[in-house]
Each structure stands twice: as C-alpha cells, then as structure tokens.
Design an enzyme around this catalytic site. Structure first.
Site, PDB file in Angstrom:
ATOM      1  N   LYS A  14       0.823  -1.218   0.000  1.00  0.00           N
ATOM      2  CA  LYS A  14       0.000   0.000   0.000  1.00  0.00           C
ATOM      3  C   LYS A  14       0.854   1.263   0.000  1.00  0.00           C
ATOM      4  O   LYS A  14       0.619   2.169  -0.768  1.00  0.00           O
ATOM      5  CB  LYS A  14      -0.893   0.068   1.249  1.00  0.00           C
ATOM      6  CG  LYS A  14      -2.027  -0.915   1.280  1.00  0.00           C
ATOM      7  CD  LYS A  14      -3.014  -0.561   2.400  1.00  0.00           C
ATOM      8  CE  LYS A  14      -2.403  -0.447   3.786  1.00  0.00           C
ATOM      9  NZ  LYS A  14      -1.865  -1.691   4.326  1.00  0.00           N
ATOM     10  N   ARG A  89      -9.511   1.769   8.735  1.00  0.00           N
ATOM     11  CA  ARG A  89      -9.132   0.391   9.042  1.00  0.00           C
ATOM     12  C   ARG A  89     -10.195  -0.306   9.875  1.00  0.00           C
ATOM     13  O   ARG A  89     -10.048  -1.485  10.182  1.00  0.00           O
ATOM     14  CB  ARG A  89      -7.828   0.394   9.833  1.00  0.00           C
ATOM     15  CG  ARG A  89      -6.575   0.106   9.008  1.00  0.00           C
ATOM     16  CD  ARG A  89      -5.387   0.256   9.942  1.00  0.00           C
ATOM     17  NE  ARG A  89      -4.232  -0.501   9.575  1.00  0.00           N
ATOM     18  CZ  ARG A  89      -3.112   0.056   9.088  1.00  0.00           C
ATOM     19  NH1 ARG A  89      -3.060   1.336   8.826  1.00  0.00           N
ATOM     20  NH2 ARG A  89      -2.063  -0.703   8.859  1.00  0.00           N
ATOM     21  N   ARG A 128      11.686  -6.613   5.227  1.00  0.00           N
ATOM     22  CA  ARG A 128      11.604  -5.187   4.893  1.00  0.00           C
ATOM     23  C   ARG A 128      12.543  -4.338   5.756  1.00  0.00           C
ATOM     24  O   ARG A 128      12.529  -4.422   6.977  1.00  0.00           O
ATOM     25  CB  ARG A 128      10.162  -4.704   5.090  1.00  0.00           C
ATOM     26  CG  ARG A 128       9.999  -3.212   4.928  1.00  0.00           C
ATOM     27  CD  ARG A 128       8.574  -2.823   4.682  1.00  0.00           C
ATOM     28  NE  ARG A 128       7.741  -2.877   5.870  1.00  0.00           N
ATOM     29  CZ  ARG A 128       6.481  -2.446   5.897  1.00  0.00           C
ATOM     30  NH1 ARG A 128       5.906  -2.000   4.806  1.00  0.00           N
ATOM     31  NH2 ARG A 128       5.790  -2.516   7.002  1.00  0.00           N
ATOM     32  N   ARG A 161      11.469  -1.793  10.961  1.00  0.00           N
ATOM     33  CA  ARG A 161      10.425  -1.279  11.851  1.00  0.00           C
ATOM     34  C   ARG A 161      10.198  -2.261  12.991  1.00  0.00           C
ATOM     35  O   ARG A 161      10.162  -3.469  12.768  1.00  0.00           O
ATOM     36  CB  ARG A 161       9.119  -1.112  11.054  1.00  0.00           C
ATOM     37  CG  ARG A 161       8.972   0.240  10.441  1.00  0.00           C
ATOM     38  CD  ARG A 161       7.805   0.317   9.499  1.00  0.00           C
ATOM     39  NE  ARG A 161       6.535  -0.131  10.066  1.00  0.00           N
ATOM     40  CZ  ARG A 161       5.366  -0.004   9.433  1.00  0.00           C
ATOM     41  NH1 ARG A 161       5.312   0.558   8.241  1.00  0.00           N
ATOM     42  NH2 ARG A 161       4.251  -0.435   9.978  1.00  0.00           N
ATOM     43  N   ARG A 172      -0.487  -8.262  13.646  1.00  0.00           N
ATOM     44  CA  ARG A 172      -1.005  -7.281  12.685  1.00  0.00           C
ATOM     45  C   ARG A 172      -1.892  -7.953  11.638  1.00  0.00           C
ATOM     46  O   ARG A 172      -2.921  -7.407  11.244  1.00  0.00           O
ATOM     47  CB  ARG A 172       0.159  -6.546  12.007  1.00  0.00           C
ATOM     48  CG  ARG A 172       0.829  -5.547  12.951  1.00  0.00           C
ATOM     49  CD  ARG A 172       2.149  -5.058  12.387  1.00  0.00           C
ATOM     50  NE  ARG A 172       2.001  -4.250  11.196  1.00  0.00           N
ATOM     51  CZ  ARG A 172       2.962  -4.089  10.288  1.00  0.00           C
ATOM     52  NH1 ARG A 172       4.131  -4.696  10.428  1.00  0.00           N
ATOM     53  NH2 ARG A 172       2.760  -3.332   9.251  1.00  0.00           N
TER      54      ARG A 172
END
Ligand code: AMP
Length: 219
Positions: A14, A89, A128, A161, A172
């Site tokens: 996203k 969300r 990531r 992160r 998540r």
C-alpha cells in the site's frame, strides 16, 4: 477531487503504491501510519499514545485516528482529493470518513483492495528494511540495497520497523482480518470496490491501480 481508499493487509505494498498513485491523480498521499510515525519522531503526545498501540501491532483508537485524518484533510494541499493509505481500518472509521466527506460535498469515489497471498506478506514484512533518512523501502530477498544496510539513494542507514518483527507481524495480520476485512464488504455493497492483484511487479500493479482509480464505474 478524487478520494480513493487503498485497502490491503500489512505488506501488500500500500505505502509504495499509494505515493505513486497520488502523484498520478494529483492528489495528496495520506498515510495514517506515516502520520503516527512522524508524530513519534517529533515526540508529540499523539506520537507517544500511538506508540503504545503500534508496538503491539494493535490499532490506535478510532477517535484519535479520525481526528488526525481530518486535521490533515483540512490543510491546503488536500484540496485536490487524497489517496488514503491505511485509513479507514475499522467500520467506525469508514463511517466517520463518509460523514466527514459528505459535509464537504465529497465522497469516497473508489476503494481498491490490493490482494497478496499470506506467505508472500510474511516474506515481504520480515525482509523489509527502510532508510532512516528518506524512508525508501528495501527487501532483503526481492529488492536488496546495493550495499548491505545502506540506502542506494542517499547513503542513509537502513533499519527494520519494530512492528515488522515476526511476533508483531502475526498480530497485525490477525487484527487486519478481524477489523479491516469487513470494510471490503462495506465498500463492495456501495459498488465502490475494485480488486487489484498486488503480487506482480511494481509498475504493472501501478498501472492497474491508476486504471481502477480513474475508471467510471466499479466492476
Ligand atoms: P502502517 O504503516 O499503515 O502499517 O501502520 C502502522 C501502525 O499504525 C498500525 O499497525 C497501527 O498501530 C497504526 N495505524 C495506522 N493506521 C491506523 C488506523 N487507520 N487506525 C488505527 N491504527 C492505525
């Protein structure tokens, strides 16, 4: 004034896609995750509050999130619409967005769902790394930096992160399924949903997204 909601699980791309889509539409890229992280790095009260939720992979309360979004939408650079990345969300957030936009004579024009299989999401999130300076994302397996740990663009140090660590990633994904997936039906019922395959190469996905955001009627 297009308002486009970009839906998709964590790791669906996203963030990467929303920036380019906003540019293509001449609209603002509004990422609630980025706004929370900005507040955190500036040490604001909102940032402190958000951190306590983000660290656990939980959602920040709706009232706080909605207020932050509308503050942002009131700024002049939001006058030409927005690509909403990571917002809404939850159903109450989606309803608040509909009410808030209706007050300005606007509406959500399109909701685009980026579909990516679970195994791919986990692979992407756990690999990531982001540049501390410019935020460019890298992936250790699919798009590694030329020099390990260093950003190709500006030489910034790369970091992971906290909420991309495996235990938080699992939470998540669960929270996404419980609280955000119902939005797919919400927008489908309104005839606004378009699904895009988020598993191909970045440029192809981008083309499909621009087409989905600009075509006249939902399929
Ligand atoms: P993201 O960068 O979109 O993955 O968001 C990172 C974290 O910020 C999420 O895991 C949540 O803790 C928080 N967050 C971002 N957007 C929202 C939202 N719309 N509602 C509640 N929490 C959010």
């Amino acid at each position: 004034m297009p308002y486009v909601v970009l839906l998709g699980p964590p790791g669906s791309g996203k963030g990467t896609q929303a920036g380019a889509l906003a540019q293509a539409l001449g609209a603002l890229h509004l990422s609630t995750g980025d706004l929370f992280r900005e507040n955190l790095s500036q040490g604001t009260e909102l940032g402190q509050l958000a951190k306590s939720y983000m660290d656990r992979g939980a959602y920040v309360p709706d009232d706080v999130t909605v207020a932050m979004v509308f503050d942002r939408l009131r700024k002049p650079d939001a006058a030409n619409g927005a690509v909403l990345d990571g917002f809404p969300r939850t159903l109450p957030q989606a309803e608040a967005l509909d009410r808030g936009l209706a007050e300005r004579g606007a509406q959500v024009d399109r909701a685009i769902l980026l579909n990516v299989p679970d195994e791919e999401l986990i692979r992407r999130l756990s690999g990531r790394w982001l540049c501390r300076v410019c935020g460019t994302p890298y992936n250790l397996t699919s798009s590694p930096p030329k020099q390990p740990g260093i950003c190709d663009r500006d030489g910034g140090v790369l970091y992971q992160r906290d909420d991309d660590k495996p235990e938080v990633v699992r939470t998540r994904l669960e929270v996404y399924r419980d609280q955000t997936l119902p939005l797919v039906e919400y927008y489908r019922r309104q005839g606004k949903l378009v699904e895009v395959n988020g598993a191909g190469d970045i440029a192809t996905i981008q083309r499909h997204l621009v087409a989905a955001a600009t075509e006249a009627a939902a399929r």
